[in-house]
Design an enzyme around this catalytic site. Structure first.
Site, mmCIF file in Angstrom:
data_model
loop_
_atom_site.group_PDB
_atom_site.id
_atom_site.type_symbol
_atom_site.label_atom_id
_atom_site.label_comp_id
_atom_site.label_asym_id
_atom_site.label_seq_id
_atom_site.Cartn_x
_atom_site.Cartn_y
_atom_site.Cartn_z
ATOM 1 N N ARG A 182 8.544 -26.047 26.321
ATOM 2 C CA ARG A 182 6.977 -25.389 26.959
ATOM 3 C C ARG A 182 8.090 -25.087 27.865
ATOM 4 N NH1 ARG A 182 5.744 -25.930 22.407
ATOM 5 N NH2 ARG A 182 4.371 -26.677 21.222
ATOM 6 N N SER A 184 -3.465 -26.790 24.709
ATOM 7 C CA SER A 184 -3.218 -28.924 25.071
ATOM 8 C C SER A 184 -3.020 -28.373 26.446
ATOM 9 C CB SER A 184 -1.299 -28.561 24.313
ATOM 10 O OG SER A 184 -2.215 -29.030 23.397
ATOM 11 N N GLU A 191 0.008 -28.920 31.276
ATOM 12 C CA GLU A 191 1.368 -28.364 30.208
ATOM 13 C C GLU A 191 1.078 -26.312 31.051
ATOM 14 O OE1 GLU A 191 1.552 -27.841 26.210
ATOM 15 O OE2 GLU A 191 1.197 -25.887 25.271
HETATM 16 C C1 LIG Z 1 -6.688 -22.600 20.652
HETATM 17 C C2 LIG Z 1 -5.158 -22.767 21.608
HETATM 18 C C3 LIG Z 1 -4.590 -22.380 20.401
HETATM 19 C C4 LIG Z 1 -2.751 -23.337 21.116
HETATM 20 N N1 LIG Z 1 -2.064 -23.565 20.845
HETATM 21 C C5 LIG Z 1 -1.160 -23.891 20.896
HETATM 22 C C6 LIG Z 1 0.705 -23.676 19.895
HETATM 23 O O1 LIG Z 1 0.262 -24.832 19.077
HETATM 24 N N2 LIG Z 1 2.030 -23.820 21.026
HETATM 25 C C7 LIG Z 1 1.975 -23.973 21.922
HETATM 26 O O2 LIG Z 1 2.999 -23.522 22.172
HETATM 27 N N3 LIG Z 1 0.535 -23.676 22.651
HETATM 28 C C8 LIG Z 1 -0.611 -22.981 22.528
HETATM 29 N N4 LIG Z 1 -1.096 -22.138 23.056
HETATM 30 C C9 LIG Z 1 -1.002 -21.738 24.369
HETATM 31 C C10 LIG Z 1 -0.902 -20.442 24.578
HETATM 32 O O3 LIG Z 1 -1.505 -19.919 23.212
HETATM 33 C C11 LIG Z 1 1.056 -19.760 24.482
HETATM 34 O O4 LIG Z 1 1.531 -20.809 25.593
HETATM 35 C C12 LIG Z 1 1.062 -18.783 24.408
HETATM 36 O O5 LIG Z 1 2.394 -18.076 24.295
HETATM 37 C C13 LIG Z 1 0.348 -18.337 25.768
HETATM 38 O O6 LIG Z 1 0.380 -16.791 25.079
HETATM 39 P P1 LIG Z 1 -0.338 -16.145 26.710
HETATM 40 O O7 LIG Z 1 0.182 -14.698 26.436
HETATM 41 O O8 LIG Z 1 -1.396 -16.051 26.617
HETATM 42 O O9 LIG Z 1 0.411 -15.851 27.946
HETATM 43 P P2 LIG Z 1 -0.736 -16.320 29.671
HETATM 44 O O10 LIG Z 1 -1.867 -17.833 28.856
HETATM 45 O O11 LIG Z 1 -0.639 -15.500 29.757
HETATM 46 O O12 LIG Z 1 0.994 -16.098 29.894
HETATM 47 C C14 LIG Z 1 1.466 -18.206 30.156
HETATM 48 C C15 LIG Z 1 2.545 -18.144 31.976
HETATM 49 O O13 LIG Z 1 3.918 -17.089 31.253
HETATM 50 C C16 LIG Z 1 3.411 -15.965 31.698
HETATM 51 N N5 LIG Z 1 3.656 -14.339 31.400
HETATM 52 C C17 LIG Z 1 3.303 -14.383 30.525
HETATM 53 N N6 LIG Z 1 3.544 -12.716 30.222
HETATM 54 C C18 LIG Z 1 4.697 -12.904 30.201
HETATM 55 C C19 LIG Z 1 6.112 -11.995 30.749
HETATM 56 N N7 LIG Z 1 6.123 -10.585 30.106
HETATM 57 N N8 LIG Z 1 7.000 -12.080 31.211
HETATM 58 C C20 LIG Z 1 7.438 -13.245 31.898
HETATM 59 N N9 LIG Z 1 6.221 -13.984 32.175
HETATM 60 C C21 LIG Z 1 5.384 -13.527 31.377
HETATM 61 C C22 LIG Z 1 2.743 -15.840 33.034
HETATM 62 O O14 LIG Z 1 2.705 -15.310 34.043
HETATM 63 C C23 LIG Z 1 1.835 -17.464 32.718
HETATM 64 O O15 LIG Z 1 2.919 -17.587 33.795
HETATM 65 C C24 LIG Z 1 -2.568 -22.717 22.395
HETATM 66 C C25 LIG Z 1 -3.294 -21.807 23.063
HETATM 67 C C26 LIG Z 1 -5.086 -21.875 23.048
HETATM 68 C C27 LIG Z 1 -6.320 -21.151 23.450
#
Ligand SMILES: Cc1cc2nc3c(=O)[nH]c(=O)nc-3n(C[C@H](O)[C@H](O)[C@H](O)COP(=O)(O)OP(=O)(O)OC[C@H]3O[C@@H](n4cnc5c(N)ncnc54)[C@H](O)[C@@H]3O)c2cc1C
Length: 296
Positions: free
Chosen positions: A168, A217, A287
């Site tokens: 992560r 998480s 995280e």
């Molecule tokens: C129900 C649930 C289950 C989950 N299970 C998992 C799991 O199994 N494994 C896991 O790893 N995570 C999990 N997550 C967390 C989350 O889904 C991941 O971290 C996901 O990859 C975040 O993607 P996002 O587009 O929503 O990012 P965001 O929340 O929109 O952004 C996260 C970070 O990335 C940055 N960011 C976004 N886009 C870009 C870009 N294009 N370039 C550079 N930086 C960027 C943002 O500025 C921020 O700092 C879970 C979340 C939920 C709600």
């Protein structure tokens, strides 16, 4: 900034609670939805150098504070949305493509490897930034190259060797964001890949409070242990501050039970961290990325 220079949509004082899976967060001073990646590059070129920027995918790993974000939010979800099969098991995917769509499109095209992304809410951009992973696979296991852009609009092609990649965690190329990635996958069979996706989703639904507003998480797993186990051991399951509660189903999830404030979630995170440290000596590390300002 020259308004004629961009084709996307600009929203002002837009509440970010509508753009995060926790359903909390105050307003963004400006929120920009680019028309496409070329438009986004042009938009970045037109920005003053001091403008604070926040890139946002699905907001599934973000806690935006109640005072909001005093700068420009760039929303990629559904905007940078191109997927192109390149041959030789390679696919170019833009950062705003949802992780679940990516898992399904590649499976349908007889490519396997990223089935695990089907159950990770978010965009490819967020998955690259977080090195999202599940069931023993991580996003960067499959990255051949990424296309990045900096705030002056300069686009670069980079390889995994340009980054320090861990659990992560992705460091390197500071001041650059992900526009797209070229993934190198494995040849596979559509039916087995779709079955694998179905099984992974069922496994998730049985262990996680899917469907309730959360960020997944909250804390990273410490070396050799699980944050959920440490939290459960302190008896904190079901504990609440205001409308924010530690999930009964998965102790490392905090749920917005309806109308929670970001401040309540942040206070609950602090309480969990303190109690776990008192009980086990382990200091949990968030995280979730926390951004923005507290409410006045
Ligand atoms: C129900 C649930 C289950 C989950 N299970 C998992 C799991 O199994 N494994 C896991 O790893 N995570 C999990 N997550 C967390 C989350 O889904 C991941 O971290 C996901 O990859 C975040 O993607 P996002 O587009 O929503 O990012 P965001 O929340 O929109 O952004 C996260 C970070 O990335 C940055 N960011 C976004 N886009 C870009 C870009 N294009 N370039 C550079 N930086 C960027 C943002 O500025 C921020 O700092 C879970 C979340 C939920 C709600």
């Amino acid at each position: 900034m020259n308004g004629a220079a961009y084709k996307g949509e600009m929203l002002y004082d837009e509440p970010l609670s509508g753009y995060t899976t926790w359903r909390v967060g105050g307003p963004a001073r400006r929120l920009y939805r680019p028309a496409d990646s070329a438009d986004l590059v042009q938009f970045l070129q037109s920005l003053p150098a001091e403008e604070p920027l926040l890139w946002l995918g699905l907001g599934s790993n973000l806690l935006v504070r109640d005072g909001g974000f005093n700068g420009t939010v760039i929303l990629t979800l559904g905007r940078l949305d191109q997927v192109e099969m390149l041959g030789d098991f390679r696919v170019r995917v833009e950062a705003g493509v949802s992780s679940s769509k990516l898992a399904r499109i590649t499976a349908r095209n007889e490519l396997c490897g990223v089935e695990f992304l089907a159950g990770v809410p978010g965009t490819l951009g967020g998955a690259l930034a977080m090195n999202a992973g599940a069931f023993g696979s991580e996003t960067w296991d499959w990255v051949e190259q990424v296309e990045t852009v900096d705030r002056s609009g300069q686009v670069r092609l980079r390889g995994p060797e340009d980054f320090e990649i861990g659990y992560r965690k992705v460091k390197g190329a500071e001041g650059e964001w992900f526009l797209a990635a070229i993934l190198k996958l494995k040849p596979g069979d559509s039916e087995s890949a779709m079955n694998a996706i179905q099984q992974l989703l069922e496994k998730r639904a049985s262990t996680q409070p899917i469907g309730l507003p959360s960020c997944g998480s909250v804390f990273r797993n410490p070396d050799g242990d699980y944050a959920a186990r440490l939290i459960e051991q302190t008896g904190l399951k079901g504990s609440c501050i205001g409308k924010a509660c530690v999930s009964e189903k998965h102790a490392n999830f905090i749920i917005n039970t309806g109308g929670a404030k970001a401040a309540e979630i942040e206070q609950l995170m602090q309480m969990v961290r303190n109690k776990v440290e008192d009980a086990s000596g382990v200091r949990l590390v968030s995280e979730v990325h926390i951004v923005g300002e507290a409410a006045a």
